[in-house]
Design a protein around this motif. Structure first.
Motif, mmCIF file in Angstrom:
data_model
loop_
_atom_site.group_PDB
_atom_site.id
_atom_site.type_symbol
_atom_site.label_atom_id
_atom_site.label_comp_id
_atom_site.label_asym_id
_atom_site.label_seq_id
_atom_site.Cartn_x
_atom_site.Cartn_y
_atom_site.Cartn_z
ATOM 1 N N ARG A 125 10.716 11.111 6.332
ATOM 2 C CA ARG A 125 9.439 10.220 6.010
ATOM 3 C C ARG A 125 9.547 9.406 5.349
ATOM 4 N NH1 ARG A 125 4.624 12.433 8.668
ATOM 5 N NH2 ARG A 125 6.405 12.625 9.818
ATOM 6 N N VAL A 126 9.235 8.115 5.506
ATOM 7 C CA VAL A 126 9.492 6.702 4.976
ATOM 8 C C VAL A 126 8.284 6.266 4.841
ATOM 9 C CG1 VAL A 126 11.115 4.824 4.085
ATOM 10 C CG2 VAL A 126 12.070 6.220 5.769
ATOM 11 N N ARG A 127 7.861 6.090 3.393
ATOM 12 C CA ARG A 127 6.597 4.688 3.146
ATOM 13 C C ARG A 127 7.457 3.270 2.752
ATOM 14 N NH1 ARG A 127 4.115 7.994 -1.071
ATOM 15 N NH2 ARG A 127 4.884 6.354 -2.693
ATOM 16 N N ARG B 118 6.023 -0.611 1.213
ATOM 17 C CA ARG B 118 4.989 -1.642 1.279
ATOM 18 C C ARG B 118 4.826 -2.916 2.505
ATOM 19 N NH1 ARG B 118 5.886 -1.620 -3.217
ATOM 20 N NH2 ARG B 118 6.757 -3.326 -3.321
ATOM 21 N N ALA C 218 0.436 -0.579 2.919
ATOM 22 C CA ALA C 218 1.585 0.821 2.990
ATOM 23 C C ALA C 218 1.694 1.546 4.306
ATOM 24 C CB ALA C 218 1.356 2.020 1.861
ATOM 25 N N THR C 219 2.749 1.488 5.060
ATOM 26 C CA THR C 219 2.503 3.257 6.140
ATOM 27 C C THR C 219 3.806 3.809 6.411
ATOM 28 O OG1 THR C 219 2.870 1.883 8.548
ATOM 29 C CG2 THR C 219 4.212 0.733 7.388
ATOM 30 N N THR C 220 3.881 4.520 7.104
ATOM 31 C CA THR C 220 4.534 5.549 6.689
ATOM 32 C C THR C 220 5.419 5.552 7.997
ATOM 33 O OG1 THR C 220 3.414 7.295 5.228
ATOM 34 C CG2 THR C 220 5.630 8.597 6.238
ATOM 35 N N THR D 37 8.274 7.633 10.500
ATOM 36 C CA THR D 37 9.799 8.654 10.782
ATOM 37 C C THR D 37 10.811 8.133 10.702
ATOM 38 O OG1 THR D 37 7.921 10.469 11.147
ATOM 39 C CG2 THR D 37 10.327 11.123 11.731
ATOM 40 N N ARG E 168 16.597 5.133 -1.429
ATOM 41 C CA ARG E 168 15.618 3.974 -0.678
ATOM 42 C C ARG E 168 16.505 3.206 0.135
ATOM 43 N NH1 ARG E 168 12.423 6.078 -5.039
ATOM 44 N NH2 ARG E 168 13.355 4.400 -6.827
ATOM 45 N N GLU F 200 8.693 3.008 -0.845
ATOM 46 C CA GLU F 200 7.891 2.874 -1.992
ATOM 47 C C GLU F 200 9.216 5.214 -2.269
ATOM 48 O OE1 GLU F 200 3.948 2.804 -0.968
ATOM 49 O OE2 GLU F 200 4.335 0.601 -2.311
ATOM 50 N N ASP G 263 11.753 10.691 2.014
ATOM 51 C CA ASP G 263 11.568 12.072 1.948
ATOM 52 C C ASP G 263 12.423 12.903 3.130
ATOM 53 O OD1 ASP G 263 9.461 12.777 -0.030
ATOM 54 O OD2 ASP G 263 8.507 12.511 1.043
#
Length: 131
Positions: A8-10, A12, A28-30, A32, A64, A79, A82
């Motif tokens: 899971r990547v957030r 910006r 920001a967007t999350t 997979t 990151r 940002e 996980d």
């Protein structure tokens, strides 16, 4: 054999042009992100051992950088990363356990189960090949 790592990547979002702005709450967007897991015993198959610890990313800065590279975005925009799970079929999982068993000392573990738990935690999902 088929397996992939799910993260899971957030990220910006940043405008590419001057004079364009984003509302802070929507910038920001999350997502997979999936990364193919190399076949056990081949180059880079130890990615999980070198990157994860107890099912979590071991080095956040490194994760990151990897995510930015995989997504093709500037590193400063990533940002958070996980680890979610290793998604694998039975054949891959059996091959993975076989490679681990062949060199338990490299995992500083006494059993394959201990090695898997040490690096992947409980974040392994084994599915049928047909799914």
């Amino acid at each position: 054999m088929d397996a992939r790592y799910a993260f899971r990547v957030r990220v910006r979002l940043e405008p590419a042009r001057e004079g364009v702005s984003l509302e802070p709450g929507s910038a920001a967007t999350t997502v997979t992100l999936f990364r193919e897991a190399p076949e056990p015993g081949t180059e880079s198959w130890l990615f999980f051992r070198n990157t994860l610890w107890r099912g979590e990313v071991g080095d956040e800065d490194y994760a990151r950088r990897l995510a930015a590279e995989w997504l093709g975005v500037p590193e400063r925009t990533v940002e958070a990363v996980d680890f979610r799970e290793l998604q694998t079929d039975e054949a891959y999982f059996d091959a993975l356990k076989g490679e681990i068993a062949a060199d338990l000392a490299a995992f500083k573990a006494e059993t394959v189960s201990e090695a898997l738990s040490k690096y992947l935690g409980s974040s392994v999902r084994v599915t049928d090949s047909d799914e």
